[in-house]
Design an enzyme around this catalytic site. Structure first.
Site, PDB file in Angstrom:
ATOM      1  N   ASP A  32      -1.185 -37.578 122.145  1.00 12.69           N
ATOM      2  CA  ASP A  32      -0.228 -36.835 122.964  1.00 12.69           C
ATOM      3  C   ASP A  32       1.124 -36.834 122.251  1.00 12.69           C
ATOM      4  O   ASP A  32       1.567 -37.879 121.780  1.00 12.69           O
ATOM      5  CB  ASP A  32      -0.116 -37.497 124.337  1.00 12.69           C
ATOM      6  CG  ASP A  32       0.598 -36.635 125.364  1.00 12.69           C
ATOM      7  OD1 ASP A  32       1.703 -36.125 125.057  1.00 12.69           O
ATOM      8  OD2 ASP A  32       0.069 -36.484 126.464  1.00 12.69           O
ATOM      9  N   GLN A  95      -1.200 -31.512 137.394  1.00  8.55           N
ATOM     10  CA  GLN A  95      -1.694 -30.772 136.238  1.00  8.55           C
ATOM     11  C   GLN A  95      -0.647 -29.755 135.806  1.00  8.55           C
ATOM     12  O   GLN A  95      -0.146 -28.979 136.614  1.00  8.55           O
ATOM     13  CB  GLN A  95      -3.017 -30.062 136.574  1.00  8.55           C
ATOM     14  CG  GLN A  95      -3.658 -29.385 135.387  1.00  8.55           C
ATOM     15  CD  GLN A  95      -5.012 -28.757 135.718  1.00  8.55           C
ATOM     16  OE1 GLN A  95      -5.388 -28.621 136.867  1.00  8.55           O
ATOM     17  NE2 GLN A  95      -5.724 -28.374 134.676  1.00  8.55           N
ATOM     18  N   HIS A 101      -8.390 -31.662 130.797  1.00  9.37           N
ATOM     19  CA  HIS A 101      -8.207 -32.657 129.746  1.00  9.37           C
ATOM     20  C   HIS A 101      -8.168 -34.029 130.377  1.00  9.37           C
ATOM     21  O   HIS A 101      -7.819 -34.183 131.547  1.00  9.37           O
ATOM     22  CB  HIS A 101      -6.941 -32.391 128.914  1.00  9.37           C
ATOM     23  CG  HIS A 101      -5.692 -32.221 129.719  1.00  9.37           C
ATOM     24  ND1 HIS A 101      -5.417 -31.103 130.475  1.00  9.37           N
ATOM     25  CD2 HIS A 101      -4.629 -33.042 129.879  1.00  9.37           C
ATOM     26  CE1 HIS A 101      -4.235 -31.230 131.061  1.00  9.37           C
ATOM     27  NE2 HIS A 101      -3.742 -32.415 130.730  1.00  9.37           N
TER      28      HIS A 101
END
Length: 140
Positions: A32, A95, A101
């Site tokens: 990330d 989200q 994901h």
């Protein structure tokens, strides 16, 4: 299936550079770029599904196999003291990118990651009613 205007579809396909830590025919796992903790990774299905409701069963059955591989690698190499696996569905649930994901978050003493909620106190009758509705729906 790939969605043309989906950034995660483009990352999963390798069209946008990422720090890939794992890849197979169905998934790409990347670090990330705005991590909640050291080593925070995201598992991206290569097939587009906006959320868990749209995720093909084949991908659903495989994603936790990938999550386990990633989690074991993190525990071994990053020496994390714990680990969270998080998946949000819908804006209300947090989200922000509408391509399913899975976040894999290594946890460390004194990190700044937190998940909390106020625990409810439903009555026995309320629990029975909810269980009955869900059991009837899921009894297929």
């Amino acid at each position: 299936m790939v969605k043309e205007d989906c950034i995660f579809c483009k990352i999963a396909a390798g069209e946008i550079p990422s720090r890939t830590i794992y890849e197979d025919e169905s998934f790409r796992t990347i670090l990330d770029i705005s991590p909640a903790s050291k080593g925070h990774a995201i598992i991206l299905p290569k097939n587009h599904a906006a959320n868990i409701y749209e995720l093909p069963e084949e991908d659903a059955s495989k994603i936790f196999v990938v999550a386990k591989k990633i989690a074991c690698a993190m525990k071994q190499t990053l020496q994390c003291e714990g680990l969270n696996i998080l998946q949000n569905n819908g804006e209300l649930a947090g989200q922000t990118v509408f391509h399913l994901h899975l976040h894999v978050l290594p946890r460390y003493q004194d990190d700044k990651v937190s998940f909390s909620w106020e625990h409810g106190k439903p009555s026995e009758e309320e629990l029975d009613a909810i269980a009955e509705i869900l059991f009837a729906f899921l009894d297929f």
